[in-house]
Design a protein around this motif. Structure first.
Motif, PDB file in Angstrom:
ATOM      1  N   GLY A  16       0.629  -1.374  -0.024  1.00  0.00           N
ATOM      2  CA  GLY A  16       0.135   0.013   0.038  1.00  0.00           C
ATOM      3  C   GLY A  16       0.955   1.277  -0.026  1.00  0.00           C
ATOM      4  O   GLY A  16       0.366   2.464   0.310  1.00  0.00           O
ATOM      5  N   SER A  17       2.237   1.185  -0.455  1.00  0.00           N
ATOM      6  CA  SER A  17       2.971   2.267  -0.317  1.00  0.00           C
ATOM      7  C   SER A  17       4.049   2.019  -1.093  1.00  0.00           C
ATOM      8  O   SER A  17       4.830   1.017  -1.128  1.00  0.00           O
ATOM      9  CB  SER A  17       3.431   2.493   1.151  1.00  0.00           C
ATOM     10  N   SER A  33       9.062   4.158  -8.403  1.00  0.00           N
ATOM     11  CA  SER A  33       7.795   5.079  -9.105  1.00  0.00           C
ATOM     12  C   SER A  33       7.817   4.855 -10.554  1.00  0.00           C
ATOM     13  O   SER A  33       7.050   4.928 -11.211  1.00  0.00           O
ATOM     14  CB  SER A  33       7.954   6.517  -8.599  1.00  0.00           C
ATOM     15  N   ASN A  34       9.161   4.979 -11.137  1.00  0.00           N
ATOM     16  CA  ASN A  34       9.335   4.851 -12.542  1.00  0.00           C
ATOM     17  C   ASN A  34       8.631   3.501 -13.238  1.00  0.00           C
ATOM     18  O   ASN A  34       8.264   3.526 -14.305  1.00  0.00           O
ATOM     19  CB  ASN A  34      10.678   5.053 -12.914  1.00  0.00           C
ATOM     20  N   TYR A  49      -5.070   5.245  -7.545  1.00  0.00           N
ATOM     21  CA  TYR A  49      -5.129   6.314  -7.195  1.00  0.00           C
ATOM     22  C   TYR A  49      -4.248   7.189  -6.355  1.00  0.00           C
ATOM     23  O   TYR A  49      -4.033   6.592  -5.341  1.00  0.00           O
ATOM     24  CB  TYR A  49      -6.687   6.383  -6.434  1.00  0.00           C
ATOM     25  N   ARG A  50      -3.931   8.353  -6.770  1.00  0.00           N
ATOM     26  CA  ARG A  50      -2.788   8.972  -5.937  1.00  0.00           C
ATOM     27  C   ARG A  50      -3.721   9.945  -4.968  1.00  0.00           C
ATOM     28  O   ARG A  50      -4.543  10.655  -5.534  1.00  0.00           O
ATOM     29  CB  ARG A  50      -1.854   9.757  -6.847  1.00  0.00           C
ATOM     30  N   HIS A  51      -3.299   9.924  -3.799  1.00  0.00           N
ATOM     31  CA  HIS A  51      -4.000  11.004  -2.675  1.00  0.00           C
ATOM     32  C   HIS A  51      -3.203  11.431  -1.877  1.00  0.00           C
ATOM     33  O   HIS A  51      -2.152  11.030  -1.549  1.00  0.00           O
ATOM     34  CB  HIS A  51      -5.358  10.432  -2.480  1.00  0.00           C
ATOM     35  N   SER A  58      -6.805   0.938  -8.178  1.00  0.00           N
ATOM     36  CA  SER A  58      -7.759   1.279  -8.950  1.00  0.00           C
ATOM     37  C   SER A  58      -8.678   0.003  -9.193  1.00  0.00           C
ATOM     38  O   SER A  58      -7.862  -1.008  -8.938  1.00  0.00           O
ATOM     39  CB  SER A  58      -7.425   2.059 -10.210  1.00  0.00           C
ATOM     40  N   ASP A  59      -9.539   0.173 -10.047  1.00  0.00           N
ATOM     41  CA  ASP A  59     -10.483  -1.017 -10.382  1.00  0.00           C
ATOM     42  C   ASP A  59      -9.569  -2.048 -11.292  1.00  0.00           C
ATOM     43  O   ASP A  59      -9.327  -3.282 -11.093  1.00  0.00           O
ATOM     44  CB  ASP A  59     -11.881  -0.985 -10.905  1.00  0.00           C
ATOM     45  N   LYS A  60      -8.890  -1.459 -12.149  1.00  0.00           N
ATOM     46  CA  LYS A  60      -7.858  -1.950 -13.056  1.00  0.00           C
ATOM     47  C   LYS A  60      -6.732  -2.676 -12.271  1.00  0.00           C
ATOM     48  O   LYS A  60      -5.973  -3.576 -12.553  1.00  0.00           O
ATOM     49  CB  LYS A  60      -7.517  -1.315 -14.254  1.00  0.00           C
ATOM     50  N   GLY A  61      -6.344  -1.876 -11.206  1.00  0.00           N
ATOM     51  CA  GLY A  61      -5.162  -2.343 -10.516  1.00  0.00           C
ATOM     52  C   GLY A  61      -5.531  -3.792  -9.864  1.00  0.00           C
ATOM     53  O   GLY A  61      -4.893  -4.598  -9.695  1.00  0.00           O
ATOM     54  N   GLN A  62      -6.812  -3.660  -9.360  1.00  0.00           N
ATOM     55  CA  GLN A  62      -7.329  -4.851  -8.651  1.00  0.00           C
ATOM     56  C   GLN A  62      -7.226  -6.002  -9.184  1.00  0.00           C
ATOM     57  O   GLN A  62      -7.041  -7.048  -9.040  1.00  0.00           O
ATOM     58  CB  GLN A  62      -8.596  -4.522  -7.816  1.00  0.00           C
ATOM     59  N   MET A  63      -7.476  -5.611 -10.571  1.00  0.00           N
ATOM     60  CA  MET A  63      -7.663  -6.866 -11.547  1.00  0.00           C
ATOM     61  C   MET A  63      -6.398  -7.423 -11.948  1.00  0.00           C
ATOM     62  O   MET A  63      -6.021  -8.429 -11.815  1.00  0.00           O
ATOM     63  CB  MET A  63      -8.692  -6.302 -12.923  1.00  0.00           C
TER      64      MET A  63
END
Length: 292
Positions: A16-17, A33-34, A49-51, A58-63
């Motif tokens: 998560g980081s 990061s690159n 999602y960056r915050h 994201s949803d695509k990331g979960q997939m």
């Protein structure tokens, strides 16, 4: 697809980081990061999602995370398949409910180890729900769980059927009905435990609200607490027999359709059947036949 970038993505997703992933990988944070940005560019989608609080899949990331677990499992499986021969070796990771591991598995695992000393056995205990999830996510080769299990990706082999009983301290009066326990404190495992699920369903169907529920993650702690009079619990007969015989626990059998629970061994249908797993299942099946 760059497998190194995919592995970095997987670790970032699980930690998560980006900074935590960089420390785990011993990489510069900028390199991590690159790699993530490169992967997002190749796939033409945002994976996180960056915050202000960091990043979230994201949803695509979960997939992609789900697919990445399958991809790396298949790579490991391919290596294992090519190395596998007629002599069982390597690691065999088995999950189990704590009660089953304490009472029924020591003899089974001892026999397996004597017959196949080159196999590195790993036994992990946990509640049924967690064990099922670990098998589905390829983290365990198989697991002993409370059945029956109806899942399209799993095969189940019957193991044992156990009777559950209410247990109290020895000073507790006889319990003749489930309604007798509504004023008592119930000692249970966390959510996902089959025994807890059975007890709560039983109480719900009888229209009973327990006075108080206390969670424990150790069967030893539950038994010790019941012995001291803290509350009562629902546990398999073989787990509590020695305490009853020693005069430190009292069993209360109540006629109900809830008290007989099968334990089954599960493994994935698409799981690569290493010689170590095949021999374990063969021994388990032989034990069942001889026990009939």
């Amino acid at each position: 697809m760059d497998l190194q970038a995919l592995k970095i993505f997987q670790i970032v997703a699980k930690t998560g980081s980006i900074s935590k992933a960089a420390r785990e990988l011993n990489y510069a944070q900028s390199n991590v990061s690159n790699k993530i940005q490169q992967l997002e560019a190749d796939l033409q989608t945002s994976l996180f999602y960056r915050h202000n609080r960091g990043i979230t899949l994201s949803d695509k990331g979960q997939m992609l995370l789900q697919y990445s677990e399958k991809i790396f499992y298949l790579i490991d499986e391919t290596t294992s398949a090519l190395k596998d021969d007629n002599n069982p070796s390597g690691t065999l990771c088995i999950g189990s409910m704590e009660s089953t591991a304490n009472v029924h598995l020591p003899k089974l695992l001892s026999e397996y180890h004597q017959n196949h000393p080159n196999v590195d056995l790993i036994l992990k205990t946990g509640i049924t729900e967690k064990n099922i999830r670990e098998v589905l996510e390829y983290n365990m080769d198989g697991a002993f769980v409370a059945g029956p299990i109806d899942h399209p990706e799993l095969i189940q082999i019957p193991f044992i059927k156990e009777e559950l009983v209410l247990v109290t301290d020895t000073a507790h009066p006889t319990i003749s009905s489930i309604k007798d326990i509504q004023t008592r404190t119930l000692l249970v495992f966390p959510y996902g435990c089959s025994y807890r699920k059975i007890l709560e369903q039983w109480l719900h169907n009888e229209g009973i609200l327990p006075n108080k529920i206390m969670e424990f993650d150790s069967i030893g702690a539950i038994i010790a607490s019941v012995c001291s009079g803290l509350g009562m619990s629902l546990l398999p007969v073989p787990v509590v027999e020695k305490y009853v015989q020693a005069g430190t626990l009292r069993c209360h059998s109540i006629q109900s359709s809830y008290i007989n629970v099968p334990t089954v061994f599960i493994y994935r249908k698409d799981k690569f059947m290493s010689k170590a797993l095949i021999k374990f299942i063969d021994m388990l099946s032989k034990t069942l036949v001889e026990g009939k």
